[in-house]
Design a protein around this motif. Structure first.
Motif, PDB file in Angstrom:
ATOM      1  N   THR A 120      -5.421   9.265   5.108  1.00 20.38           N
ATOM      2  CA  THR A 120      -6.233   7.982   4.644  1.00 20.38           C
ATOM      3  C   THR A 120      -5.515   7.037   4.455  1.00 20.38           C
ATOM      4  O   THR A 120      -5.557   5.947   4.963  1.00 20.38           O
ATOM      5  CB  THR A 120      -6.865   8.619   3.306  1.00 20.38           C
ATOM      6  N   LEU A 121      -4.081   7.055   3.898  1.00 20.24           N
ATOM      7  CA  LEU A 121      -3.347   5.985   3.934  1.00 20.24           C
ATOM      8  C   LEU A 121      -2.716   5.661   5.343  1.00 20.24           C
ATOM      9  O   LEU A 121      -2.450   4.582   5.518  1.00 20.24           O
ATOM     10  CB  LEU A 121      -1.989   6.449   3.089  1.00 20.24           C
ATOM     11  N   PHE A 122      -2.331   6.484   6.112  1.00 23.79           N
ATOM     12  CA  PHE A 122      -2.215   6.147   7.542  1.00 23.79           C
ATOM     13  C   PHE A 122      -3.240   5.522   8.358  1.00 23.79           C
ATOM     14  O   PHE A 122      -2.989   4.340   8.980  1.00 23.79           O
ATOM     15  CB  PHE A 122      -1.893   7.532   8.321  1.00 23.79           C
ATOM     16  N   ILE A 123      -4.547   5.826   8.149  1.00 18.93           N
ATOM     17  CA  ILE A 123      -5.530   5.171   8.589  1.00 18.93           C
ATOM     18  C   ILE A 123      -5.535   3.613   8.117  1.00 18.93           C
ATOM     19  O   ILE A 123      -5.865   2.615   8.939  1.00 18.93           O
ATOM     20  CB  ILE A 123      -6.903   5.730   8.462  1.00 18.93           C
ATOM     21  N   MET A 124      -5.414   3.396   6.736  1.00 18.09           N
ATOM     22  CA  MET A 124      -5.368   2.191   6.138  1.00 18.09           C
ATOM     23  C   MET A 124      -4.561   1.164   6.739  1.00 18.09           C
ATOM     24  O   MET A 124      -4.667   0.113   7.260  1.00 18.09           O
ATOM     25  CB  MET A 124      -5.282   2.164   4.682  1.00 18.09           C
ATOM     26  N   THR A 125      -3.183   1.637   6.975  1.00 14.12           N
ATOM     27  CA  THR A 125      -2.130   0.811   7.378  1.00 14.12           C
ATOM     28  C   THR A 125      -2.260   0.404   8.697  1.00 14.12           C
ATOM     29  O   THR A 125      -2.025  -0.504   9.381  1.00 14.12           O
ATOM     30  CB  THR A 125      -0.669   1.659   7.245  1.00 14.12           C
ATOM     31  N   LEU A 126      -2.647   1.703   9.503  1.00 16.94           N
ATOM     32  CA  LEU A 126      -2.960   1.375  10.910  1.00 16.94           C
ATOM     33  C   LEU A 126      -4.088   0.486  11.253  1.00 16.94           C
ATOM     34  O   LEU A 126      -3.893  -0.470  12.164  1.00 16.94           O
ATOM     35  CB  LEU A 126      -3.311   2.601  11.561  1.00 16.94           C
ATOM     36  N   THR A 127      -4.952   0.268  10.305  1.00 19.02           N
ATOM     37  CA  THR A 127      -6.017  -0.492  10.437  1.00 19.02           C
ATOM     38  C   THR A 127      -5.489  -2.279  10.353  1.00 19.02           C
ATOM     39  O   THR A 127      -5.925  -3.032  10.884  1.00 19.02           O
ATOM     40  CB  THR A 127      -7.290  -0.508   9.522  1.00 19.02           C
ATOM     41  N   LEU A 128      -4.739  -1.882   9.219  1.00 18.03           N
ATOM     42  CA  LEU A 128      -4.142  -3.542   8.831  1.00 18.03           C
ATOM     43  C   LEU A 128      -3.066  -3.929   9.977  1.00 18.03           C
ATOM     44  O   LEU A 128      -3.190  -5.245  10.479  1.00 18.03           O
ATOM     45  CB  LEU A 128      -3.332  -3.226   7.659  1.00 18.03           C
ATOM     46  N   ASN A 129      -2.419  -2.986  10.505  1.00 17.86           N
ATOM     47  CA  ASN A 129      -1.351  -3.452  11.664  1.00 17.86           C
ATOM     48  C   ASN A 129      -2.244  -3.723  12.906  1.00 17.86           C
ATOM     49  O   ASN A 129      -1.700  -4.686  13.686  1.00 17.86           O
ATOM     50  CB  ASN A 129      -0.589  -2.239  12.153  1.00 17.86           C
ATOM     51  N   GLY A 130      -3.488  -3.164  13.110  1.00 15.19           N
ATOM     52  CA  GLY A 130      -4.153  -3.445  14.437  1.00 15.19           C
ATOM     53  C   GLY A 130      -4.563  -4.775  14.354  1.00 15.19           C
ATOM     54  O   GLY A 130      -4.773  -5.715  15.120  1.00 15.19           O
ATOM     55  N   PHE A 131      -5.117  -5.060  13.048  1.00 16.97           N
ATOM     56  CA  PHE A 131      -5.798  -6.448  12.894  1.00 16.97           C
ATOM     57  C   PHE A 131      -4.652  -7.525  12.761  1.00 16.97           C
ATOM     58  O   PHE A 131      -4.833  -8.516  13.572  1.00 16.97           O
ATOM     59  CB  PHE A 131      -6.458  -6.625  11.293  1.00 16.97           C
ATOM     60  N   SER A 132      -3.576  -7.287  12.325  1.00 14.65           N
ATOM     61  CA  SER A 132      -2.429  -8.163  12.388  1.00 14.65           C
ATOM     62  C   SER A 132      -1.904  -8.305  14.013  1.00 14.65           C
ATOM     63  O   SER A 132      -1.984  -9.644  14.331  1.00 14.65           O
ATOM     64  CB  SER A 132      -1.146  -7.509  11.880  1.00 14.65           C
ATOM     65  N   PHE A 133      -2.121  -7.360  14.834  1.00 13.23           N
ATOM     66  CA  PHE A 133      -1.702  -7.442  16.214  1.00 13.23           C
ATOM     67  C   PHE A 133      -2.678  -8.234  17.015  1.00 13.23           C
ATOM     68  O   PHE A 133      -2.550  -9.410  17.802  1.00 13.23           O
ATOM     69  CB  PHE A 133      -1.694  -6.243  17.022  1.00 13.23           C
TER      70      PHE A 133
ATOM     71  N   ILE B  63       0.885  -1.266   0.161  1.00 19.02           N
ATOM     72  CA  ILE B  63       0.126  -0.008   0.070  1.00 19.02           C
ATOM     73  C   ILE B  63       0.959   1.239  -0.063  1.00 19.02           C
ATOM     74  O   ILE B  63       0.366   2.217  -0.750  1.00 19.02           O
ATOM     75  CB  ILE B  63      -1.142   0.104   1.186  1.00 19.02           C
ATOM     76  N   GLY B  64       2.238   1.169   0.753  1.00 23.54           N
ATOM     77  CA  GLY B  64       2.833   2.641   0.700  1.00 23.54           C
ATOM     78  C   GLY B  64       3.946   2.649  -0.500  1.00 23.54           C
ATOM     79  O   GLY B  64       4.611   3.418  -0.330  1.00 23.54           O
ATOM     80  N   GLU B  65       4.013   1.624  -1.276  1.00 23.31           N
ATOM     81  CA  GLU B  65       4.962   1.624  -2.517  1.00 23.31           C
ATOM     82  C   GLU B  65       4.649   3.065  -3.064  1.00 23.31           C
ATOM     83  O   GLU B  65       3.472   3.310  -3.339  1.00 23.31           O
ATOM     84  CB  GLU B  65       5.065   0.477  -3.058  1.00 23.31           C
ATOM     85  N   THR B  66       5.790   3.588  -3.582  1.00 29.50           N
ATOM     86  CA  THR B  66       5.647   4.816  -4.243  1.00 29.50           C
ATOM     87  C   THR B  66       6.152   4.631  -5.715  1.00 29.50           C
ATOM     88  O   THR B  66       5.667   4.657  -6.869  1.00 29.50           O
ATOM     89  CB  THR B  66       6.424   5.865  -3.610  1.00 29.50           C
ATOM     90  N   MET B  67       7.542   4.274  -5.892  1.00 28.71           N
ATOM     91  CA  MET B  67       8.028   4.459  -7.321  1.00 28.71           C
ATOM     92  C   MET B  67       7.691   3.512  -8.249  1.00 28.71           C
ATOM     93  O   MET B  67       7.504   3.946  -9.441  1.00 28.71           O
ATOM     94  CB  MET B  67       9.505   4.134  -7.128  1.00 28.71           C
ATOM     95  N   ILE B  68       7.378   2.096  -7.708  1.00 27.06           N
ATOM     96  CA  ILE B  68       6.915   1.064  -8.696  1.00 27.06           C
ATOM     97  C   ILE B  68       5.461   1.573  -9.485  1.00 27.06           C
ATOM     98  O   ILE B  68       5.203   1.645 -10.591  1.00 27.06           O
ATOM     99  CB  ILE B  68       6.653  -0.136  -8.433  1.00 27.06           C
ATOM    100  N   VAL B  69       4.629   2.058  -8.705  1.00 26.38           N
ATOM    101  CA  VAL B  69       3.281   2.446  -9.231  1.00 26.38           C
ATOM    102  C   VAL B  69       3.529   3.821  -9.980  1.00 26.38           C
ATOM    103  O   VAL B  69       2.620   4.135 -10.865  1.00 26.38           O
ATOM    104  CB  VAL B  69       2.333   2.709  -7.899  1.00 26.38           C
ATOM    105  N   THR B  70       4.209   4.652  -9.387  1.00 23.47           N
ATOM    106  CA  THR B  70       4.502   6.058 -10.015  1.00 23.47           C
ATOM    107  C   THR B  70       5.108   5.867 -11.493  1.00 23.47           C
ATOM    108  O   THR B  70       4.456   6.522 -12.361  1.00 23.47           O
ATOM    109  CB  THR B  70       5.412   7.022  -9.158  1.00 23.47           C
ATOM    110  N   LEU B  71       5.860   5.003 -11.613  1.00 19.36           N
ATOM    111  CA  LEU B  71       6.563   4.787 -12.963  1.00 19.36           C
ATOM    112  C   LEU B  71       5.648   3.801 -13.941  1.00 19.36           C
ATOM    113  O   LEU B  71       5.689   4.201 -14.972  1.00 19.36           O
ATOM    114  CB  LEU B  71       8.061   4.183 -12.731  1.00 19.36           C
ATOM    115  N   ALA B  72       5.144   2.776 -13.463  1.00 18.51           N
ATOM    116  CA  ALA B  72       4.497   1.939 -14.211  1.00 18.51           C
ATOM    117  C   ALA B  72       2.904   1.915 -14.399  1.00 18.51           C
ATOM    118  O   ALA B  72       2.316   1.516 -15.360  1.00 18.51           O
ATOM    119  CB  ALA B  72       4.823   0.405 -13.727  1.00 18.51           C
ATOM    120  N   ALA B  73       2.425   2.381 -13.284  1.00 16.86           N
ATOM    121  CA  ALA B  73       0.953   2.464 -13.326  1.00 16.86           C
ATOM    122  C   ALA B  73       0.169   3.603 -13.911  1.00 16.86           C
ATOM    123  O   ALA B  73      -0.998   3.734 -14.237  1.00 16.86           O
ATOM    124  CB  ALA B  73       0.284   2.291 -11.873  1.00 16.86           C
ATOM    125  N   GLY B  74       1.141   4.777 -14.158  1.00 23.55           N
ATOM    126  CA  GLY B  74       0.573   5.825 -14.392  1.00 23.55           C
ATOM    127  C   GLY B  74      -0.250   7.028 -13.636  1.00 23.55           C
ATOM    128  O   GLY B  74       0.361   6.918 -12.387  1.00 23.55           O
TER     129      GLY B  74
END
Length: 311
Positions: A287-300, A232-243
């Motif tokens: 929004t990105l922070f809330i998504m990753t925080l939710t995932l980490n909370g679920f993982s815990f 979810i937090g990846e930047t360069m791959i999606v910036t270069l390849a996804a448009g």
């Protein structure tokens, strides 16, 4: 009577080494506490910045508009702020990348922990982890210049920029994370459980499927969720390849814009500091922070709920 050695310290007596040890211990506590406090304060500062800037953004753009608009055009004359346009692209790429990384990483972990000899493991594991050390910008150009042309031979309608090639390469990039953490979880399963399964007549693959994987499930799921957070937090791959085309939907064959790609676009200097366009960075980041925080909370929660404890 027992002769007292020169280096012996009688109970209750003072010795300079004892004070020196206390001073060293206190210094270590202070240093470790300082670094811990710096990390905590840094996290709080980041969160506070996101919250305050997001509040300012929502004072100009209603939360309802932010959640329900079907277009994302904050840099255009006709401004619309539908965050789900970016969320749908981020989710699409993350899901496909996980569908690639999960079987590859889990099978690699099973091979390394259960089938490979120590010599083969010493060779394969560093080779696998080399993938984690490749710069993401290299992955991005690999997706754009190599993977996309190959995919176009099978899917002619595929655009030059698309979510599919970015997702596949991103899945390859996060595979070492899934493999390494899952291999650690599988290796932690007690030998007695495997021996018990073999004693009951189970074959090796039956033991792995029925005993080893269920016992290591919490660790495997934790590795998967960490990989999802990384995707979810990846930047360069999606910036270069996804448009950079904000498209609502889950079609991986068209150009899309993820949340991180938008942050990169605005950060290039197209929006002046303090403007509404500039504040969209923090709204998207929140929004990105809330998504990753939710995932980490679920993982815990999942690890605590389903973790197996052995004597």
């Amino acid at each position: 009577m027992t002769a007292e050695l020169p280096g012996d310290i009688a109970p209750g007596s003072w010795h300079p080494n004892r004070d020196r040890a206390r001073q060293v211990q206190t210094a270590v506590k202070v240093v470790c506490g300082t670094f811990a406090a710096v990390s905590i304060l840094t996290t709080l500062g980041i969160v506070a910045t996101l919250i305050f800037e997001t509040i300012e953004f929502l004072q100009a753009v209603s939360l309802w508009q932010f959640l329900t608009d079907t277009k994302w055009t904050p840099l255009f004359a006709s401004k619309q702020f539908g965050i789900f346009v970016l969320v749908s692209a981020t989710v699409t790429i993350s899901v496909i990348s996980v569908l690639v990384a999960l079987p590859l990483g889990l099978l690699a972990a099973i091979c390394l922990s259960e089938y490979a000899t120590p010599r083969v493991r010493r060779i394969l594991k560093p080779v696998l982890e080399i993938l984690a050390g490749i710069p993401t910008v290299v992955y991005g150009y690999f997706a754009l210049l190599t993977v996309t042309p190959v995919l176009k031979t099978f899917i002619p309608e595929l655009g030059r920029f698309n979510a599919l090639s970015a997702s596949l390469v991103l899945g390859i990039m996060i595979t070492p994370m899934v493999a390494s953490l899952s291999e650690d979880a599988i290796s932690a399963v007690p030998r007695s459980l495997k021996d018990g399964a073999y004693a009951l007549g189970s074959t090796k693959h039956e033991t792995i499927l029925s005993v080893v994987l269920p016992a290591a499930l919490s660790g495997i799921v934790a590795s998967l969720i960490l990989a999802v957070s990384r995707a979810i937090g990846e930047t360069m791959i999606v910036t270069l390849a996804a448009g950079a085309n904000p498209t609502l939907g889950f079609n991986p064959l068209v150009p899309v814009m993820t949340m991180t790609a938008f942050i990169v676009q605005v950060s290039l200097g197209d929006a002046a500091v303090g403007t509404l366009e500039y504040k969209t960075i923090f709204a998207v980041g929140m929004t990105l922070f809330i998504m990753t925080l939710t995932l980490n909370g679920f993982s815990f929660w999942f690890v605590c709920r389903f973790r197996e404890k052995y004597e």
